[in-house]
Design an enzyme around this catalytic site. Structure first.
Site, short mmCIF file in Angstrom:
data_model
loop_
_atom_site.label_atom_id
_atom_site.label_comp_id
_atom_site.label_asym_id
_atom_site.label_seq_id
_atom_site.Cartn_x
_atom_site.Cartn_y
_atom_site.Cartn_z
N ARG A 176 0.66 -1.13 0.09
CA ARG A 176 -0.20 0.15 0.00
C ARG A 176 0.79 1.22 -0.09
O ARG A 176 2.00 1.35 0.69
CB ARG A 176 -0.80 0.20 1.38
CG ARG A 176 -2.17 0.41 1.32
CD ARG A 176 -3.11 0.10 2.69
NE ARG A 176 -2.27 0.68 3.68
CZ ARG A 176 -2.71 2.14 4.09
NH1 ARG A 176 -3.65 2.68 3.41
NH2 ARG A 176 -1.83 2.37 5.03
N ARG A 180 -2.52 11.15 -0.11
CA ARG A 180 -3.38 11.99 0.51
C ARG A 180 -3.50 13.15 -0.42
O ARG A 180 -2.79 14.03 -0.85
CB ARG A 180 -2.64 12.40 1.86
CG ARG A 180 -3.60 12.85 2.87
CD ARG A 180 -2.46 13.30 4.06
NE ARG A 180 -2.13 12.55 5.07
CZ ARG A 180 -1.11 12.56 5.68
NH1 ARG A 180 -0.46 13.47 5.95
NH2 ARG A 180 -0.94 11.57 6.61
N ARG A 284 19.34 9.62 4.95
CA ARG A 284 18.61 10.83 5.53
C ARG A 284 19.80 11.56 6.03
O ARG A 284 20.81 11.10 6.57
CB ARG A 284 17.82 10.38 6.50
CG ARG A 284 17.13 9.22 6.64
CD ARG A 284 15.93 8.99 7.49
NE ARG A 284 16.00 7.95 8.57
CZ ARG A 284 15.24 7.30 9.20
NH1 ARG A 284 13.81 7.81 9.17
NH2 ARG A 284 15.43 6.31 9.83
P1 FAD Z 1 16.72 -1.79 22.37
O1 FAD Z 1 16.49 -0.02 22.26
O2 FAD Z 1 17.49 -2.28 21.14
O3 FAD Z 1 17.33 -2.12 23.57
C1 FAD Z 1 17.95 -3.61 23.73
C2 FAD Z 1 18.90 -3.07 24.80
O4 FAD Z 1 19.57 -4.51 25.14
C3 FAD Z 1 20.26 -2.65 24.18
O5 FAD Z 1 20.64 -1.33 24.93
C4 FAD Z 1 21.36 -3.29 23.97
O6 FAD Z 1 22.58 -2.89 24.45
C5 FAD Z 1 20.99 -4.55 25.22
N1 FAD Z 1 21.57 -5.61 25.16
C6 FAD Z 1 21.35 -6.71 24.20
N2 FAD Z 1 22.10 -7.57 24.34
C7 FAD Z 1 22.56 -7.44 25.51
C8 FAD Z 1 23.53 -8.15 26.30
N3 FAD Z 1 23.73 -9.60 25.98
N4 FAD Z 1 23.77 -7.89 27.50
C9 FAD Z 1 23.43 -6.70 27.91
N5 FAD Z 1 22.65 -5.81 27.25
C10 FAD Z 1 22.21 -6.21 26.06
N6 FAD Z 1 10.14 4.01 16.82
C11 FAD Z 1 9.25 4.88 16.91
O7 FAD Z 1 8.30 4.84 17.34
N7 FAD Z 1 9.51 6.04 16.17
C12 FAD Z 1 10.66 6.41 15.29
O8 FAD Z 1 10.73 7.53 14.79
C13 FAD Z 1 11.59 5.23 15.53
N8 FAD Z 1 12.68 5.37 14.80
C14 FAD Z 1 13.75 4.45 14.78
C15 FAD Z 1 14.53 4.45 14.05
C16 FAD Z 1 15.66 3.61 13.98
C17 FAD Z 1 17.10 3.62 12.99
C18 FAD Z 1 15.49 2.37 14.72
C19 FAD Z 1 16.64 1.14 14.78
C20 FAD Z 1 14.35 2.22 15.11
C21 FAD Z 1 13.32 3.25 15.34
N9 FAD Z 1 12.07 2.87 16.11
C22 FAD Z 1 11.21 4.29 16.08
C23 FAD Z 1 11.94 1.78 17.13
C24 FAD Z 1 12.55 2.03 18.58
O9 FAD Z 1 13.78 2.43 18.41
C25 FAD Z 1 12.08 0.72 19.27
O10 FAD Z 1 10.67 0.37 19.45
C26 FAD Z 1 12.89 0.91 20.74
O11 FAD Z 1 13.79 1.42 20.80
C27 FAD Z 1 12.81 -0.82 21.26
O12 FAD Z 1 13.07 -1.05 22.54
P2 FAD Z 1 13.92 -2.32 22.92
O13 FAD Z 1 14.18 -2.20 24.39
O14 FAD Z 1 13.07 -3.40 22.68
O15 FAD Z 1 15.23 -2.54 22.28
N1 UDP Z 2 10.54 5.09 1.44
C1 UDP Z 2 10.89 5.46 0.36
N2 UDP Z 2 11.32 6.89 0.26
C2 UDP Z 2 11.31 7.69 1.24
C3 UDP Z 2 11.09 7.00 2.55
C4 UDP Z 2 10.43 5.91 2.86
O1 UDP Z 2 10.90 4.73 -0.61
O2 UDP Z 2 11.57 8.74 1.21
C5 UDP Z 2 10.19 3.57 1.73
C6 UDP Z 2 11.50 2.56 1.57
O3 UDP Z 2 11.05 1.37 1.25
C7 UDP Z 2 11.47 2.49 3.20
C8 UDP Z 2 9.96 2.38 3.82
O4 UDP Z 2 9.53 3.38 2.91
O5 UDP Z 2 12.06 1.14 3.64
C9 UDP Z 2 9.71 2.71 5.15
O6 UDP Z 2 10.17 4.00 5.31
P1 UDP Z 2 10.12 4.70 6.95
O7 UDP Z 2 10.99 5.94 6.79
O8 UDP Z 2 8.48 5.15 6.60
O9 UDP Z 2 10.26 3.66 7.84
P2 UDP Z 2 11.57 3.52 8.78
O10 UDP Z 2 12.68 3.75 7.98
O11 UDP Z 2 11.61 4.08 9.83
O12 UDP Z 2 11.58 1.84 8.72
#
Ligand code: FAD
Ligand code: UDP
Length: 372
Positions: A176, A180, A284
């Site tokens: 999808r 908008r 980005r």
């Molecule tokens: P984590 O934050 O990964 O925590 C796990 C922890 O366990 C880590 O600190 C790690 O060091 C620790 N650990 C692992 N193994 C061990 C070990 N053996 N011993 C000790 N410690 C250990 N969500 C949104 O809602 N909005 C966003 O805009 C968004 N952007 C994101 C962008 C990126 C690049 C990524 C990767 C994720 C994004 N998310 C976003 C998702 C968000 O980060 C997660 O939902 C959230 O952080 C998950 O929390 P967690 O505790 O499950 O994992």
């Molecule tokens: N995407 C894209 N162009 C953009 C932003 C996103 O084609 O400028 C696509 C791309 O396939 C990406 C997916 O949408 O993997 C999800 O991107 P988004 O930024 O929404 O999520 P996140 O990176 O947080 O998983």
């Protein structure tokens, strides 16, 4: 009678999942030890303060949710600002608003009314009407939105993100593509959205306030000692690592962040700019101060480069398809039979969970697990 151990729970991982569980356990009168192998708490939502700018060290994090209970829960610990995510895409020196909306259509084709935009999109799609069963992501995207949007806004970004040509990616990734037909650049449709004032550490520090926390501590290195001090383990690290990779390695995508401090007040005028051109190696550029409407004389930007995962790198995204899904199911069955260990969070559940899903799932595990 067996002597009671010092802690009710050993929580491996001081990320959002572990922190919410620790807070709930504390409120139920339980004692927790939280360990993390990193030298800070917060997991991937951790921020570093660079002269007043809260730098999202592991990529841009925008809290958004439709779940009122989760929104109310996090608001108990921190106040959120009114930040609304409105990323801009840059391709060939031109800027386009995201998500695809009336502003984007005007920038692409000069259309000024919803009627004109719909006609244009239908015209673009018509060239691919012969594709009935899209065999890959490229065919799926062309069928859904036509060549202009696919080439300028999807192809390059997606290929960089996943490290493979769109012709080799599964179609289901984009079943999808929401269009908008209003001039609305808000990336999310959720009712609630914002950034914690003071950064995410305010939230995770408050959640962890009553737990004992040991940083720079890898669970596997100190397993015997740590297991000995707690009745139960809540494990939020990688599930395949927990089981010594005995069934095989799960695949992940990693990221590399290149941070730069600039002595200018405003570098790009927006928190998030996506680079959708394949030739630019990063996906980005984040300018962190704009998440909190910062007015400092300096700024901090981060370029985000997708990267292949290898041991020693951070496993940011699970690759949830094909062999990995089946392998995870096998690990999940092993996990179900593990005595005194519960698995939660995005790494142990091998899932792409947004922050609100993570909070909701930690609250649910606490509800099921903790006898008050
Ligand atoms: P984590 O934050 O990964 O925590 C796990 C922890 O366990 C880590 O600190 C790690 O060091 C620790 N650990 C692992 N193994 C061990 C070990 N053996 N011993 C000790 N410690 C250990 N969500 C949104 O809602 N909005 C966003 O805009 C968004 N952007 C994101 C962008 C990126 C690049 C990524 C990767 C994720 C994004 N998310 C976003 C998702 C968000 O980060 C997660 O939902 C959230 O952080 C998950 O929390 P967690 O505790 O499950 O994992
Ligand atoms: N995407 C894209 N162009 C953009 C932003 C996103 O084609 O400028 C696509 C791309 O396939 C990406 C997916 O949408 O993997 C999800 O991107 P988004 O930024 O929404 O999520 P996140 O990176 O947080 O998983």
């Amino acid at each position: 009678m067996k002597a009671k151990k010092a802690y009710d729970y050993l929580i491996v991982g001081a990320g959002l999942f572990g922190s919410v569980f620790a807070r709930e356990a504390h409120e139920a009168g339980k004692r927790c030890l939280v360990v993390d192998r990193r030298d800070h708490a917060g997991g991937n939502v951790y921020c570093e303060n660079v002269d007043g700018i809260h730098v999202h060290k592991y990529g841009a994090h925008i809290f958004h949710t439709d779940n009122k209970a989760v929104w109310d829960y996090v608001n108990r610990f921190v106040t959120f600002n009114r930040y609304t995510n409105s990323p801009v895409a840059r391709y060939g020196g031109r800027l386009y608003n995201l998500p695809f909306n009336m502003n984007t259509f005007y920038q692409l084709w000069g259309t000024t009314t919803p009627e004109e935009a719909k006609v244009k999109i239908e015209e673009q799609r018509a060239a691919y009407a012969h594709i009935t069963e899209p065999a890959n992501l490229e065919e799926q995207a062309l069928k859904l939105c036509g060549r202009d949007i696919y080439e300028r806004l999807i192809k390059g970004y997606t290929e960089k993100q996943w490290g493979r040509p769109c012709t080799e990616l599964p179609a289901f990734i984009i079943r999808r593509l929401p269009f908008r037909f209003t001039f609305d650049n808000n990336y999310f449709n959720d009712a609630y959205q914002g950034i914690p004032i003071g950064g995410y550490n305010v939230l995770t520090d408050a959640l962890l306030q009553s737990a004992d926390v040991r940083l720079g501590t890898d669970y596997f290195t100190h397993k015997a000692e740590l297991d000995a001090v707690a009745e139960k383990v809540i494990f939020t690290g990688c599930i395949d690592e927990f089981f010594g990779y005995r069934l095989g390695h799960l695949e992940y995508r990693s990221l590399r962040f290149e941070e730069e401090r600039l002595e200018t007040a405003n570098f790009q005028g927006n928190a998030v700019v996506n680079y959708t051109d394949r030739k630019v190696p990063y996906t980005r550029v984040i300018e962190h101060k704009h998440f909190e409407f910062g007015t400092q004389p300096h700024t901090v930007i981060t370029r985000e480069y997708p990267d292949n995962f290898a041991p020693g790198k951070e496993p940011y995204y699970p690759v949830n398809h094909g062999r990995n899904t089946l392998l995870y199911e096998d690990y999940r069955r092993l996990a179900q039979n593990s005595c005194n260990v519960l698995f939660g969070g995005r790494l142990a559940q091998y899932t792409y969970a947004d922050m609100d899903d993570t909070v909701a799932s930690a609250l649910e595990l606490a509800r099921q697990e903790i006898t008050r």
